[in-house]
Design an enzyme around this catalytic site. Structure first.
Site, PDB file in Angstrom:
ATOM      1  N   VAL A 114     -15.944  18.546  -5.960  1.00 54.83           N
ATOM      2  CA  VAL A 114     -14.557  18.512  -6.190  1.00 54.83           C
ATOM      3  C   VAL A 114     -14.001  19.968  -6.223  1.00 54.83           C
ATOM      4  O   VAL A 114     -14.574  20.785  -6.822  1.00 54.83           O
ATOM      5  CB  VAL A 114     -14.190  18.013  -7.545  1.00 54.83           C
ATOM      6  CG1 VAL A 114     -12.653  18.026  -7.974  1.00 54.83           C
ATOM      7  CG2 VAL A 114     -14.545  16.555  -7.849  1.00 54.83           C
ATOM      8  N   LYS A 115     -13.126  20.157  -5.106  1.00 51.13           N
ATOM      9  CA  LYS A 115     -12.502  21.557  -4.942  1.00 51.13           C
ATOM     10  C   LYS A 115     -11.358  21.691  -5.752  1.00 51.13           C
ATOM     11  O   LYS A 115     -10.307  21.001  -5.764  1.00 51.13           O
ATOM     12  CB  LYS A 115     -12.313  21.495  -3.209  1.00 51.13           C
ATOM     13  CG  LYS A 115     -12.048  22.889  -2.942  1.00 51.13           C
ATOM     14  CD  LYS A 115     -11.954  22.832  -1.057  1.00 51.13           C
ATOM     15  CE  LYS A 115     -11.922  24.262  -0.431  1.00 51.13           C
ATOM     16  NZ  LYS A 115     -11.621  23.954   0.902  1.00 51.13           N
ATOM     17  N   ILE A 116     -11.192  22.815  -6.497  1.00 49.21           N
ATOM     18  CA  ILE A 116     -10.518  23.178  -7.539  1.00 49.21           C
ATOM     19  C   ILE A 116      -9.838  24.647  -7.206  1.00 49.21           C
ATOM     20  O   ILE A 116     -10.581  25.619  -6.943  1.00 49.21           O
ATOM     21  CB  ILE A 116     -11.140  23.191  -8.898  1.00 49.21           C
ATOM     22  CG1 ILE A 116     -11.607  21.925  -9.298  1.00 49.21           C
ATOM     23  CG2 ILE A 116     -10.091  23.579 -10.059  1.00 49.21           C
ATOM     24  CD1 ILE A 116     -10.635  20.517  -9.538  1.00 49.21           C
TER      25      ILE A 116
END
Length: 217
Positions: free
Chosen positions: A86-88
């Site tokens: 998951v890219k935050i």
């Protein structure tokens, strides 16, 4: 050093995978839009297809900017496939989201890193990857490679397990310099990776070998 390809183009991902050196894929909303992918269901299906093509970690970016929305979206992305990361974004609520996902055992990539302080906060929150953007720093006359060196020093000082994923790669020399200063991962367009193959002496040497081989037959 790991090689990731920065694209949402399936043909390029297949080509990189077939090359035998691909370790993962990164994407972002701009890359999705470039491929004409829009709408939640289409984006989710596209990520699933990427996971079926490529081995290794696949960074899937949340589109939200509030903690609650990032959590909801990130949980949905992580459910697509075990290889999803998951890219935050590097914002205050993003740090909270990184801690949430870290506690749940979900891998994360903190994106839009432009300072060593941001990288330090992301590591403290449990990010698996941080993505410093070299090319964008170079664009404003700031030495992006110096940032990689600073992050490497800090992470080594305190034994952080967070991996430095050098992003916004613009040339094969970016890749070589990242390898020199100890980036764990580079993510780049396929063209930059393929440029590492090229050297005029290789071409001329091969041409001579082929010519000489014909004389032997």
């Amino acid at each position: 050093m790991k090689f990731f390809i920065d694209t949402a183009n399936l043909d390029q991902i297949r080509e990189a995978q077939d090359l035998g050196i691909l370790d993962g894929v990164t994407t972002n909303p701009s890359l999705m839009a470039k491929e004409g992918i829009s709408g939640t269901q289409a984006i989710m299906q596209h990520y699933k297809t990427i996971c079926e093509i490529a081995d290794g970690d696949i960074s899937a970016e949340v589109l939200s900017t509030t903690y609650e929305e990032m959590i909801k979206e990130g949980d949905e992305l992580a459910a697509i496939h075990p290889n999803i990361v998951v890219k935050i974004p590097m914002i205050k609520d993003g740090i909270k989201a990184l801690k949430y996902f870290s506690d749940k055992g979900i891998k994360t990539n903190c994106t839009l890193i432009f300072s060593a302080g941001q990288a330090l906060l992301a590591a403290k929150a449990g990010a698996n990857y941080v993505s410093p953007f070299l090319g964008r720093l170079d664009d404003i006359s700031v030495d992006g490679m110096n940032l990689i060196e600073e992050i490497r020093l800090i992470y080594d000082n305190y034994y952080f397990g967070t991996e430095i994923l050098a992003a916004s790669i613009r040339s094969p020399m970016h890749i070589i310099n990242c390898a020199k200063v100890g980036a764990d991962v580079i993510t780049s367009p396929l063209s930059s990776i393929l440029s590492l193959l090229k050297h005029p002496l290789t071409d001329s040497g091969l041409a001579q070998f082929v010519a000489d081989a014909k004389k032997l037959s």
